[in-house]
Design a protein around this motif. Sequence first.
Motif, PDB file in Angstrom:
ATOM      1  N   ASN A 156       0.766  -1.205   0.110  1.00 47.31           N
ATOM      2  CA  ASN A 156       0.019  -0.545   0.203  1.00 47.31           C
ATOM      3  C   ASN A 156       0.944   1.278  -0.272  1.00 47.31           C
ATOM      4  OD1 ASN A 156      -2.338  -1.198  -0.042  1.00 47.31           O
ATOM      5  ND2 ASN A 156      -2.044  -1.923   2.309  1.00 47.31           N
ATOM      6  N   LEU A 157       2.166   1.568   0.837  1.00 46.75           N
ATOM      7  CA  LEU A 157       2.572   2.148   0.464  1.00 46.75           C
ATOM      8  C   LEU A 157       3.524   2.614  -0.916  1.00 46.75           C
ATOM      9  CD1 LEU A 157       5.229   1.302   4.196  1.00 46.75           C
ATOM     10  CD2 LEU A 157       3.130   3.455   3.363  1.00 46.75           C
ATOM     11  N   TYR A 158       3.878   1.472  -1.718  1.00 48.23           N
ATOM     12  CA  TYR A 158       4.493   2.116  -2.956  1.00 48.23           C
ATOM     13  C   TYR A 158       3.374   2.326  -3.719  1.00 48.23           C
ATOM     14  CZ  TYR A 158       8.546  -1.268  -2.342  1.00 48.23           C
ATOM     15  OH  TYR A 158      10.308  -1.472  -1.024  1.00 48.23           O
ATOM     16  N   VAL A 190       7.735  11.266   9.361  1.00 50.24           N
ATOM     17  CA  VAL A 190       7.454  10.951  10.358  1.00 50.24           C
ATOM     18  C   VAL A 190       6.584   9.575  10.545  1.00 50.24           C
ATOM     19  CG1 VAL A 190       7.335  11.855  12.770  1.00 50.24           C
ATOM     20  CG2 VAL A 190       8.264  13.229  11.036  1.00 50.24           C
ATOM     21  N   CYS A 191       5.819   9.762  10.143  1.00 48.24           N
ATOM     22  CA  CYS A 191       4.649   9.070   9.893  1.00 48.24           C
ATOM     23  C   CYS A 191       5.233   7.408   9.413  1.00 48.24           C
ATOM     24  CB  CYS A 191       3.831   9.165   9.191  1.00 48.24           C
ATOM     25  SG  CYS A 191       1.851   8.272   8.946  1.00 48.24           S
ATOM     26  N   ILE A 192       5.576   7.983   8.574  1.00 48.23           N
ATOM     27  CA  ILE A 192       5.863   6.774   7.953  1.00 48.23           C
ATOM     28  C   ILE A 192       7.395   5.511   9.137  1.00 48.23           C
ATOM     29  CG2 ILE A 192       7.712   5.724   5.732  1.00 48.23           C
ATOM     30  CD1 ILE A 192       6.549   7.462   4.200  1.00 48.23           C
ATOM     31  N   ARG A 193       8.364   6.662   9.275  1.00 40.15           N
ATOM     32  CA  ARG A 193       8.603   6.409   9.952  1.00 40.15           C
ATOM     33  C   ARG A 193       8.535   5.586  11.791  1.00 40.15           C
ATOM     34  NH1 ARG A 193      14.566   9.519   9.534  1.00 40.15           N
ATOM     35  NH2 ARG A 193      15.084   7.608  10.660  1.00 40.15           N
ATOM     36  N   THR A 194       7.257   5.873  11.709  1.00 39.81           N
ATOM     37  CA  THR A 194       6.752   5.458  12.914  1.00 39.81           C
ATOM     38  C   THR A 194       5.697   4.398  13.079  1.00 39.81           C
ATOM     39  OG1 THR A 194       6.282   7.824  13.365  1.00 39.81           O
ATOM     40  CG2 THR A 194       4.353   6.086  14.617  1.00 39.81           C
ATOM     41  N   GLN A 221      -0.033   0.449  14.662  1.00 40.58           N
ATOM     42  CA  GLN A 221      -0.461  -1.279  14.813  1.00 40.58           C
ATOM     43  C   GLN A 221      -0.701  -0.956  13.295  1.00 40.58           C
ATOM     44  OE1 GLN A 221      -2.169  -1.802  17.952  1.00 40.58           O
ATOM     45  NE2 GLN A 221      -2.576  -3.928  17.991  1.00 40.58           N
ATOM     46  N   GLN A 222      -1.608  -0.489  12.635  1.00 36.64           N
ATOM     47  CA  GLN A 222      -3.034  -0.478  11.952  1.00 36.64           C
ATOM     48  C   GLN A 222      -3.299  -0.256  11.231  1.00 36.64           C
ATOM     49  OE1 GLN A 222      -6.201  -2.438  14.139  1.00 36.64           O
ATOM     50  NE2 GLN A 222      -5.337  -4.683  14.463  1.00 36.64           N
ATOM     51  N   LYS A 223      -2.992  -0.167   9.678  1.00 37.38           N
ATOM     52  CA  LYS A 223      -3.645   0.154   8.757  1.00 37.38           C
ATOM     53  C   LYS A 223      -2.660   1.422   8.848  1.00 37.38           C
ATOM     54  CE  LYS A 223      -8.241  -1.840   8.537  1.00 37.38           C
ATOM     55  NZ  LYS A 223      -9.544  -1.054   8.165  1.00 37.38           N
ATOM     56  N   LYS A 224      -1.680   1.315   8.587  1.00 35.78           N
ATOM     57  CA  LYS A 224      -1.057   2.625   8.751  1.00 35.78           C
ATOM     58  C   LYS A 224      -0.484   3.312   7.150  1.00 35.78           C
ATOM     59  CE  LYS A 224       3.913   3.473   9.631  1.00 35.78           C
ATOM     60  NZ  LYS A 224       4.967   2.739   9.194  1.00 35.78           N
ATOM     61  N   TRP A 225      -1.287   3.093   6.380  1.00 39.47           N
ATOM     62  CA  TRP A 225      -1.201   3.554   4.848  1.00 39.47           C
ATOM     63  C   TRP A 225      -2.850   4.671   5.063  1.00 39.47           C
ATOM     64  CZ3 TRP A 225      -6.895   2.901   2.417  1.00 39.47           C
ATOM     65  CH2 TRP A 225      -7.584   2.592   2.959  1.00 39.47           C
ATOM     66  N   GLU A 237       2.275   3.705  22.091  1.00 38.45           N
ATOM     67  CA  GLU A 237       2.322   3.136  22.697  1.00 38.45           C
ATOM     68  C   GLU A 237       1.792   1.756  22.657  1.00 38.45           C
ATOM     69  OE1 GLU A 237       0.658   5.719  25.474  1.00 38.45           O
ATOM     70  OE2 GLU A 237       3.031   6.602  26.326  1.00 38.45           O
ATOM     71  N   ARG A 238       0.586   2.541  21.657  1.00 31.94           N
ATOM     72  CA  ARG A 238       0.023   0.984  21.477  1.00 31.94           C
ATOM     73  C   ARG A 238       0.123  -0.025  20.342  1.00 31.94           C
ATOM     74  NH1 ARG A 238      -5.588   2.564  17.723  1.00 31.94           N
ATOM     75  NH2 ARG A 238      -5.359   4.298  19.838  1.00 31.94           N
ATOM     76  N   ALA A 239       1.334   0.119  19.781  1.00 38.25           N
ATOM     77  CA  ALA A 239       2.367  -0.304  18.524  1.00 38.25           C
ATOM     78  C   ALA A 239       3.083  -1.064  19.836  1.00 38.25           C
ATOM     79  CB  ALA A 239       2.826   0.314  17.590  1.00 38.25           C
ATOM     80  N   ASN A 240       3.813  -0.837  20.421  1.00 36.87           N
ATOM     81  CA  ASN A 240       4.656  -1.018  21.883  1.00 36.87           C
ATOM     82  C   ASN A 240       4.571  -2.714  22.501  1.00 36.87           C
ATOM     83  OD1 ASN A 240       7.084   0.378  21.106  1.00 36.87           O
ATOM     84  ND2 ASN A 240       6.736   1.832  22.308  1.00 36.87           N
ATOM     85  N   LYS A 241       3.067  -1.929  23.107  1.00 40.79           N
ATOM     86  CA  LYS A 241       2.094  -2.922  24.123  1.00 40.79           C
ATOM     87  C   LYS A 241       1.699  -3.971  22.812  1.00 40.79           C
ATOM     88  CE  LYS A 241       0.199   0.152  27.021  1.00 40.79           C
ATOM     89  NZ  LYS A 241      -1.461   0.923  27.383  1.00 40.79           N
ATOM     90  N   SER A 242       1.515  -4.157  21.819  1.00 43.03           N
ATOM     91  CA  SER A 242       0.797  -5.019  20.711  1.00 43.03           C
ATOM     92  C   SER A 242       2.594  -6.464  20.755  1.00 43.03           C
ATOM     93  CB  SER A 242       0.358  -4.434  20.242  1.00 43.03           C
ATOM     94  OG  SER A 242       0.535  -5.489  18.600  1.00 43.03           O
ATOM     95  N   SER A 243       3.587  -4.875  21.060  1.00 46.16           N
ATOM     96  CA  SER A 243       4.773  -6.361  20.136  1.00 46.16           C
ATOM     97  C   SER A 243       4.677  -6.870  21.789  1.00 46.16           C
ATOM     98  CB  SER A 243       6.018  -4.767  20.220  1.00 46.16           C
ATOM     99  OG  SER A 243       6.154  -4.292  19.270  1.00 46.16           O
ATOM    100  N   GLN A 244       5.117  -6.007  23.419  1.00 50.14           N
ATOM    101  CA  GLN A 244       5.590  -6.841  23.705  1.00 50.14           C
ATOM    102  C   GLN A 244       4.097  -8.329  24.272  1.00 50.14           C
ATOM    103  OE1 GLN A 244       4.545  -3.994  27.264  1.00 50.14           O
ATOM    104  NE2 GLN A 244       6.404  -3.039  26.238  1.00 50.14           N
TER     105      GLN A 244
END
Length: 271
Positions: free
Chosen positions: A3-5, A176-180, A183-187, A254-261
Amino acid sequence: MHNLYIAFISIALMLFLSSCSQEELSERFIPKEESGFAEDYLSKLRERDFTYVKSILSPELDAQVTDELLEKMAAYFREGEPLSVKIIGSQVNVLNGQWQGNFTFEYQFESGWNLANAALKKTDSGYQVIGVNVYQTEASQKELNAFGLSSKSGLQYLVLCLAVSVPLFILFTLIVCIRTPIQQKKWLWIIFVLLGFGAIQVNWTNGAYAFQLISVHLFGASATAAGPAAPWILSASAPLGAIVFWLRRKSLIERANKSSQRDAGDDGALT
């Protein structure tokens, strides 16, 4: 990632299309036959062939136009033969099957410049003229509407600054958004960040301005002209998507970190 492409390819395509020559695009969409008729009609007015001029007028206009009025209009054309005649405006509308067009021409004479326009409508027997205007100008429209920074109002400078700063802010936020980690639907966030909402527009030539509450702009700004001789219209929008992203960025991380943990914990439990 796919989707990024797609997002980047879409942006590149838009930028490529916007780089096309305005003159080439405008000439492509000008109806040749109708604009040629309008140019010939204005030439007949300039040459004072009033019999022909009146014969093509619509009945409503013919009842109001006299030879004296036509003489006054013809006198607005400068003396001598024009050095050049260029079409600089073309507007066509079709409403309920009725075709109407308005064509504006710029005349260059040794003594100065003229603008003249003729509005036409199509009938079963050909064309009827529903409006004619002739003006004198101090210089060419391209020169009068050229982009410059002197003698502008505070509002014009403000919109110019916004039209430059808002896209830069959006571009920085996009990176910054691309590198952040999201968790879901970054596009969806990327698309939201790219857009500006609402707009303030200013005519760079005369300073006229307008607000658009319902408007969406890629990168939050635009600079457009209807043609090579038309005034520039600058527009700047509110970078709402970028602002919301910065307000939500901490919670997204924070949400992405919690999901990873949580995922790491699940993997440990399985082993």
